[in-house]
Structure formats: C-alpha cells, structure tokens
Design a protein around this motif. Structure first.
Motif, PDB file in Angstrom:
ATOM      1  N   GLY A   1       9.406   0.392   3.817  1.00  0.00           N
ATOM      2  CA  GLY A   1       8.044   0.314   3.315  1.00  0.00           C
ATOM      3  C   GLY A   1       7.677  -1.065   2.803  1.00  0.00           C
ATOM      4  N   THR A   2       6.384  -1.348   2.814  1.00  0.00           N
ATOM      5  CA  THR A   2       5.863  -2.581   2.233  1.00  0.00           C
ATOM      6  C   THR A   2       4.591  -2.251   1.469  1.00  0.00           C
ATOM      7  OG1 THR A   2       4.575  -3.098   4.217  1.00  0.00           O
ATOM      8  CG2 THR A   2       6.778  -4.077   4.065  1.00  0.00           C
ATOM      9  N   GLY A   3       4.305  -3.100   0.510  1.00  0.00           N
ATOM     10  CA  GLY A   3       3.104  -2.909  -0.285  1.00  0.00           C
ATOM     11  C   GLY A   3       3.117  -3.844  -1.475  1.00  0.00           C
ATOM     12  N   GLN A   4       2.516  -3.380  -2.559  1.00  0.00           N
ATOM     13  CA  GLN A   4       2.441  -4.186  -3.773  1.00  0.00           C
ATOM     14  C   GLN A   4       2.799  -3.333  -4.974  1.00  0.00           C
ATOM     15  OE1 GLN A   4      -1.633  -5.697  -3.559  1.00  0.00           O
ATOM     16  NE2 GLN A   4      -0.774  -7.653  -2.904  1.00  0.00           N
ATOM     17  N   ASP A   5       3.382  -4.006  -5.992  1.00  0.00           N
ATOM     18  CA  ASP A   5       3.654  -3.316  -7.245  1.00  0.00           C
ATOM     19  C   ASP A   5       3.622  -4.315  -8.390  1.00  0.00           C
ATOM     20  OD1 ASP A   5       7.194  -3.008  -7.893  1.00  0.00           O
ATOM     21  OD2 ASP A   5       6.143  -4.646  -6.959  1.00  0.00           O
ATOM     22  N   ARG A   6       3.714  -3.784  -9.583  1.00  0.00           N
ATOM     23  CA  ARG A   6       3.792  -4.615 -10.784  1.00  0.00           C
ATOM     24  C   ARG A   6       4.546  -3.841 -11.849  1.00  0.00           C
ATOM     25  NH1 ARG A   6      -2.441  -4.850 -12.746  1.00  0.00           N
ATOM     26  NH2 ARG A   6      -3.000  -2.720 -12.218  1.00  0.00           N
ATOM     27  N   ASP A   7       4.995  -4.573 -12.868  1.00  0.00           N
ATOM     28  CA  ASP A   7       5.787  -3.976 -13.931  1.00  0.00           C
ATOM     29  C   ASP A   7       4.993  -3.693 -15.196  1.00  0.00           C
ATOM     30  OD1 ASP A   7       7.929  -4.268 -12.219  1.00  0.00           O
ATOM     31  OD2 ASP A   7       8.491  -6.206 -13.063  1.00  0.00           O
ATOM     32  N   SER A   8       3.877  -4.368 -15.361  1.00  0.00           N
ATOM     33  CA  SER A   8       3.068  -4.164 -16.566  1.00  0.00           C
ATOM     34  C   SER A   8       1.592  -4.342 -16.225  1.00  0.00           C
ATOM     35  CB  SER A   8       3.476  -5.148 -17.667  1.00  0.00           C
ATOM     36  OG  SER A   8       2.886  -6.415 -17.456  1.00  0.00           O
ATOM     37  N   PRO A   9       0.715  -3.813 -17.077  1.00  0.00           N
ATOM     38  CA  PRO A   9      -0.728  -3.948 -16.825  1.00  0.00           C
ATOM     39  C   PRO A   9      -1.205  -5.397 -16.851  1.00  0.00           C
ATOM     40  CG  PRO A   9      -0.314  -2.326 -18.548  1.00  0.00           C
ATOM     41  CD  PRO A   9       0.982  -2.987 -18.250  1.00  0.00           C
ATOM     42  N   LEU A  10      -0.447  -6.274 -17.479  1.00  0.00           N
ATOM     43  CA  LEU A  10      -0.852  -7.671 -17.582  1.00  0.00           C
ATOM     44  C   LEU A  10      -0.443  -8.498 -16.370  1.00  0.00           C
ATOM     45  CD1 LEU A  10       0.079  -8.211 -21.331  1.00  0.00           C
ATOM     46  CD2 LEU A  10      -2.151  -7.614 -20.347  1.00  0.00           C
ATOM     47  N   GLN A  11       0.403  -7.961 -15.520  1.00  0.00           N
ATOM     48  CA  GLN A  11       0.843  -8.653 -14.315  1.00  0.00           C
ATOM     49  C   GLN A  11      -0.125  -8.409 -13.167  1.00  0.00           C
ATOM     50  OE1 GLN A  11       4.694  -7.094 -13.318  1.00  0.00           O
ATOM     51  NE2 GLN A  11       5.706  -8.985 -13.929  1.00  0.00           N
ATOM     52  N   SER A  12      -0.119  -9.348 -12.228  1.00  0.00           N
ATOM     53  CA  SER A  12      -0.831  -9.145 -10.971  1.00  0.00           C
ATOM     54  C   SER A  12       0.064  -8.310 -10.060  1.00  0.00           C
ATOM     55  CB  SER A  12      -1.098 -10.487 -10.285  1.00  0.00           C
ATOM     56  OG  SER A  12      -1.923 -11.295 -11.085  1.00  0.00           O
ATOM     57  N   LEU A  13      -0.530  -7.590  -9.113  1.00  0.00           N
ATOM     58  CA  LEU A  13       0.255  -6.884  -8.115  1.00  0.00           C
ATOM     59  C   LEU A  13       1.001  -7.913  -7.278  1.00  0.00           C
ATOM     60  CD1 LEU A  13      -2.318  -4.158  -7.067  1.00  0.00           C
ATOM     61  CD2 LEU A  13      -0.105  -3.761  -8.150  1.00  0.00           C
ATOM     62  N   GLN A  14       2.272  -7.614  -6.952  1.00  0.00           N
ATOM     63  CA  GLN A  14       3.120  -8.521  -6.196  1.00  0.00           C
ATOM     64  C   GLN A  14       3.649  -7.822  -4.957  1.00  0.00           C
ATOM     65  OE1 GLN A  14       6.088 -10.319  -8.771  1.00  0.00           O
ATOM     66  NE2 GLN A  14       4.757  -9.968 -10.531  1.00  0.00           N
ATOM     67  N   ASP A  15       3.863  -8.592  -3.879  1.00  0.00           N
ATOM     68  CA  ASP A  15       4.410  -8.021  -2.650  1.00  0.00           C
ATOM     69  C   ASP A  15       5.810  -7.473  -2.894  1.00  0.00           C
ATOM     70  OD1 ASP A  15       2.117  -8.720  -1.283  1.00  0.00           O
ATOM     71  OD2 ASP A  15       2.970 -10.562  -0.449  1.00  0.00           O
ATOM     72  N   THR A  16       6.100  -6.322  -2.276  1.00  0.00           N
ATOM     73  CA  THR A  16       7.415  -5.705  -2.384  1.00  0.00           C
ATOM     74  C   THR A  16       7.793  -5.107  -1.035  1.00  0.00           C
ATOM     75  OG1 THR A  16       8.788  -4.213  -3.723  1.00  0.00           O
ATOM     76  CG2 THR A  16       6.593  -3.413  -3.137  1.00  0.00           C
ATOM     77  N   SER A  17       9.087  -5.026  -0.774  1.00  0.00           N
ATOM     78  CA  SER A  17       9.574  -4.335   0.423  1.00  0.00           C
ATOM     79  C   SER A  17      10.635  -3.343  -0.026  1.00  0.00           C
ATOM     80  CB  SER A  17      10.132  -5.326   1.447  1.00  0.00           C
ATOM     81  OG  SER A  17      11.224  -6.036   0.896  1.00  0.00           O
ATOM     82  N   CYS A  18      10.653  -2.175   0.633  1.00  0.00           N
ATOM     83  CA  CYS A  18      11.512  -1.079   0.184  1.00  0.00           C
ATOM     84  C   CYS A  18      12.269  -0.439   1.340  1.00  0.00           C
ATOM     85  CB  CYS A  18      10.662   0.018  -0.466  1.00  0.00           C
ATOM     86  SG  CYS A  18       9.621  -0.535  -1.822  1.00  0.00           S
ATOM     87  N   ARG A  19      13.382   0.166   1.003  1.00  0.00           N
ATOM     88  CA  ARG A  19      14.158   1.011   1.913  1.00  0.00           C
ATOM     89  C   ARG A  19      14.379   2.323   1.197  1.00  0.00           C
ATOM     90  NH1 ARG A  19      16.191  -0.396   6.895  1.00  0.00           N
ATOM     91  NH2 ARG A  19      15.950  -2.595   7.258  1.00  0.00           N
ATOM     92  N   ASN A  20      14.333   3.405   1.955  1.00  0.00           N
ATOM     93  CA  ASN A  20      14.440   4.731   1.370  1.00  0.00           C
ATOM     94  C   ASN A  20      15.334   5.590   2.265  1.00  0.00           C
ATOM     95  OD1 ASN A  20      13.942   6.903  -0.267  1.00  0.00           O
ATOM     96  ND2 ASN A  20      11.802   7.137   0.305  1.00  0.00           N
ATOM     97  N   ALA A  21      16.410   6.142   1.697  1.00  0.00           N
ATOM     98  CA  ALA A  21      17.303   7.034   2.437  1.00  0.00           C
ATOM     99  C   ALA A  21      17.084   8.454   1.931  1.00  0.00           C
ATOM    100  CB  ALA A  21      18.758   6.624   2.226  1.00  0.00           C
ATOM    101  N   VAL A  22      16.881   9.393   2.870  1.00  0.00           N
ATOM    102  CA  VAL A  22      16.580  10.778   2.500  1.00  0.00           C
ATOM    103  C   VAL A  22      17.581  11.728   3.148  1.00  0.00           C
ATOM    104  CG1 VAL A  22      14.861  12.619   2.578  1.00  0.00           C
ATOM    105  CG2 VAL A  22      14.133  10.226   2.359  1.00  0.00           C
ATOM    106  N   ARG A  23      18.105  12.639   2.346  1.00  0.00           N
ATOM    107  CA  ARG A  23      18.988  13.713   2.814  1.00  0.00           C
ATOM    108  C   ARG A  23      18.393  15.008   2.274  1.00  0.00           C
ATOM    109  NH1 ARG A  23      19.582   9.768   4.875  1.00  0.00           N
ATOM    110  NH2 ARG A  23      21.395   8.417   4.985  1.00  0.00           N
TER     111      ARG A  23
END
Length: 178
Positions: free
Chosen positions: A40-62
């Motif tokens: 996955g790709t998208g944007q996230d942030r850690d606090s309300p004062l931060q701007s959204l930042q690009d992120t990339s993710c991997r997800n394993a499902v069983r």
C-alpha cells in the motif's frame, strides 16, 4: 502532545490492518479471500500538528473463516517504521479483536501500545473503533473494498485524518497448517 502523536501512529497501523478486514466485509467475500501479501501507499502523520507524509506499507494476512491474523509494516522516507499486529474475530457482521502497535524512529526509543477493536461490516466496507490502553483517544477506521484486489483505508482521530492509503494484492498465500 505525545498522546495525540501516538494516536495518529496507532490509527495508521490499526487502519492498515483493518483494511484487510474491509475486503472481507462483502457478503460474498470470505476472510480467507484475504490470505496473502498486500502493498500500500498513501499518507499519514503522527500528530495533528504534522503535515501528512508519504508512506509505503506491506501487509501479510492469514485467515480462516472466522479469524484473521494481520501483520502490517509501514515506512516513511524519514526512517519512521510502524508495525501493527492484529488478531480479529468475525461473528455475523460483528468484528472484535486485539491490536498491538510499535513505532520505531531513528535515535528514539520505540513506542509500543496495545488496544481492543470493535466494529461492523457491510457488503463493501467496515467501520472500526480502536480503544487504546491509557490516555490515547479512540481511533476510527473506515475500510472500503474498491476492487477484488484493492482496498482503501482512512484513519481518523480527534476529527482529523491520520492515514489515507490504498492497498493492492501482490501475492496470494494459503494459511499455514498447524
């Protein structure tokens, strides 16, 4: 401030894990349809004062027909790494489970928190609430099945978006036999 920042991180991790659940929310879709690896790709942030930042993710499902185990890792160019582990149970249209989130940042001690999740599923979406241990505010996660091989996830807390991402299947894998 620390509690708000942790809320965003927790929301992000919970959201990614829950996205997998969203795919399993369609009446004709089974949890086992989500077995495999997702990117996955998208944007996230850690606090309300931060701007959204690009992120990339991997997800394993069983998954089995009523239980799902999810392990998701997201990374930013800044070196922030978030790992979320979830165990979810489906009964009718009700989703319940546990979540554990770890955030690793260069030069800082890891932040770890756990919580409980609950929610409902419909034909093509799932709406979840994560109740974190301690003073961290609850997080809402909206998962929406876009196609049989992709889903979107939006995580909010305190009326703000903390994550907005889209995931695509990169491989299918059957669950391990025990």
């Amino acid at each position: 401030m620390k509690g708000i920042r942790e809320t965003g991180l927790r929301a992000l991790l919970a959201a990614v894990a829950c996205i997998v659940l969203a795919k399993g929310t369609a009446a004709e879709t089974k949890l086992t349809d989500f077995n495999g690896e997702w990117s996955g790709t998208g944007q996230d942030r850690d606090s309300p004062l931060q701007s959204l930042q690009d992120t990339s993710c991997r997800n394993a499902v069983r998954a089995t027909a009523q239980r799902m185990r999810i392990e998701m890792t997201c990374e930013r160019k800044s070196g922030v790494r978030k790992t979320v582990r979830m165990n979810v149970t489906l009964q009718g249209d009700q989703l319940t489970g546990r979540i554990n989130r770890r955030i690793s940042q260069p030069g800082k001690e890891d932040s770890v928190i756990g919580g409980m999740l609950s929610g409902t599923k419909s034909d093509s979406s799932a709406n979840l609430t994560v109740s974190w241990k301690g003073p961290t505010p609850s997080t809402s996660i909206n998962l929406k099945l876009e196609t049989p091989t992709s889903y979107s996830m939006k995580v909010t807390a305190l009326g703000l978006t903390f994550m907005d991402a889209t995931f695509n299947r990169i491989s299918e894998r059957a669950p391990r036999r025990r």
